[in-house]
Design an enzyme around this catalytic site. Structure first.
Site, PDB file in Angstrom:
ATOM      1  N   MET A  75      -6.048  -0.230  -2.088  1.00 53.40           N
ATOM      2  CA  MET A  75      -6.803  -1.300  -1.439  1.00 53.40           C
ATOM      3  C   MET A  75      -7.705  -0.825  -0.302  1.00 53.40           C
ATOM      4  O   MET A  75      -8.296  -1.636   0.410  1.00 53.40           O
ATOM      5  CB  MET A  75      -5.848  -2.387  -0.908  1.00 53.40           C
ATOM      6  CG  MET A  75      -5.034  -3.049  -1.983  1.00 53.40           C
ATOM      7  SD  MET A  75      -6.096  -3.784  -3.243  1.00 53.40           S
ATOM      8  CE  MET A  75      -4.882  -4.105  -4.504  1.00 53.40           C
ATOM      9  N   HIS A  77     -11.032   0.631   1.387  1.00 52.97           N
ATOM     10  CA  HIS A  77     -12.462   0.671   1.109  1.00 52.97           C
ATOM     11  C   HIS A  77     -12.970   2.099   1.269  1.00 52.97           C
ATOM     12  O   HIS A  77     -12.534   2.806   2.179  1.00 52.97           O
ATOM     13  CB  HIS A  77     -13.223  -0.219   2.105  1.00 52.97           C
ATOM     14  CG  HIS A  77     -12.923  -1.676   1.960  1.00 52.97           C
ATOM     15  ND1 HIS A  77     -11.803  -2.256   2.508  1.00 52.97           N
ATOM     16  CD2 HIS A  77     -13.589  -2.654   1.318  1.00 52.97           C
ATOM     17  CE1 HIS A  77     -11.798  -3.547   2.224  1.00 52.97           C
ATOM     18  NE2 HIS A  77     -12.866  -3.825   1.496  1.00 52.97           N
ATOM     19  N   MET A 117      -5.850   4.262   7.840  1.00 48.97           N
ATOM     20  CA  MET A 117      -5.318   4.895   6.629  1.00 48.97           C
ATOM     21  C   MET A 117      -5.894   6.294   6.429  1.00 48.97           C
ATOM     22  O   MET A 117      -5.195   7.195   5.963  1.00 48.97           O
ATOM     23  CB  MET A 117      -5.589   4.026   5.397  1.00 48.97           C
ATOM     24  CG  MET A 117      -4.814   2.717   5.402  1.00 48.97           C
ATOM     25  SD  MET A 117      -3.025   2.916   5.651  1.00 48.97           S
ATOM     26  CE  MET A 117      -2.587   3.946   4.267  1.00 48.97           C
ATOM     27  N   GLU A 118      -7.142   6.490   6.809  1.00 51.80           N
ATOM     28  CA  GLU A 118      -7.756   7.816   6.692  1.00 51.80           C
ATOM     29  C   GLU A 118      -7.085   8.813   7.634  1.00 51.80           C
ATOM     30  O   GLU A 118      -6.821   9.957   7.254  1.00 51.80           O
ATOM     31  CB  GLU A 118      -9.261   7.722   6.963  1.00 51.80           C
ATOM     32  CG  GLU A 118     -10.041   7.052   5.857  1.00 51.80           C
ATOM     33  CD  GLU A 118      -9.871   5.537   5.751  1.00 51.80           C
ATOM     34  OE1 GLU A 118     -10.345   4.962   4.758  1.00 51.80           O
ATOM     35  OE2 GLU A 118      -9.262   4.908   6.664  1.00 51.80           O
ATOM     36  N   ASP A 132       3.221  23.399   1.101  1.00 50.00           N
ATOM     37  CA  ASP A 132       2.816  24.102  -0.118  1.00 50.00           C
ATOM     38  C   ASP A 132       2.528  25.578   0.144  1.00 50.00           C
ATOM     39  O   ASP A 132       2.939  26.440  -0.624  1.00 50.00           O
ATOM     40  CB  ASP A 132       1.580  23.436  -0.723  1.00 50.00           C
ATOM     41  CG  ASP A 132       1.125  24.143  -1.984  1.00 50.00           C
ATOM     42  OD1 ASP A 132       1.947  24.293  -2.918  1.00 50.00           O
ATOM     43  OD2 ASP A 132      -0.049  24.570  -2.043  1.00 50.00           O
TER      44      ASP A 132
END
Length: 163
Positions: A75, A77, A117-118, A132
């Site tokens: 969700m 953008h 969110m970024e 990793d």
């Protein structure tokens, strides 16, 4: 009862329409961490990890993750980011053999929706990349916590974590 903003009249998920929102400067700072062992700490600080410069690769991964957040979080953008800055620091307790990489991601845009969110995605991707790159030297690393520290801009105003 308040209206559910991410559902249409059929009860199906939708991306919120932000076309009427005001363009403002938006910033967000998120943090994460990854606890590593003494051997991994030494590899990172002395540049001897076989996969390369751990922090350099994690920084690029974090920036790429911030730029691609809308591709992995349904969700979100797609946003034109104006800046992404990732910083690493150490929190070391040799007595308990805890070597924590502290990760801070700051993301900025001029837009109609925020960049929380970024920033969270960037901090998470940095931690995952460190894992990793270092897993051959020990899989007992612990990631987190990951959290929003600060956000500014937008109609909901500023937020500052107070812990």
């Amino acid at each position: 009862m308040s209206e559910l903003t991410h559902f249409n009249e059929q009860g199906r998920a939708k991306m919120v329409d932000v076309s009427e929102k005001e363009t403002t400067l938006r910033t967000a700072i998120a943090t994460s961490s990854i606890m590593v062992n003494a051997s991994i700490h030494e590899q990172i600080t002395h540049g001897t990890n076989k996969k390369g410069d751990v922090f350099a690769v994690a920084q690029v991964a974090a920036i790429m993750a911030a730029k691609n957040t809308s591709n992995i979080i349904p969700m979100c953008h797609p946003l034109p980011l104006t800046g992404v800055d990732v910083r690493f620091d150490w929190d070391i307790d040799k007595e308990s053999s805890h070597y924590n990489v502290l990760i801070q991601a700051e993301v900025k845009t001029k837009g109609v929706t925020g960049v929380e969110m970024e920033a969270l995605t960037a901090a998470s991707a940095a931690a995952l990349t460190i894992y990793d790159m270092c897993k051959a030297a020990g899989k007992d690393m612990v990631i987190g916590p990951t959290m929003l520290q600060h956000k500014s801009g937008g109609k909901n105003g500023d937020y500052q974590r107070t812990e």
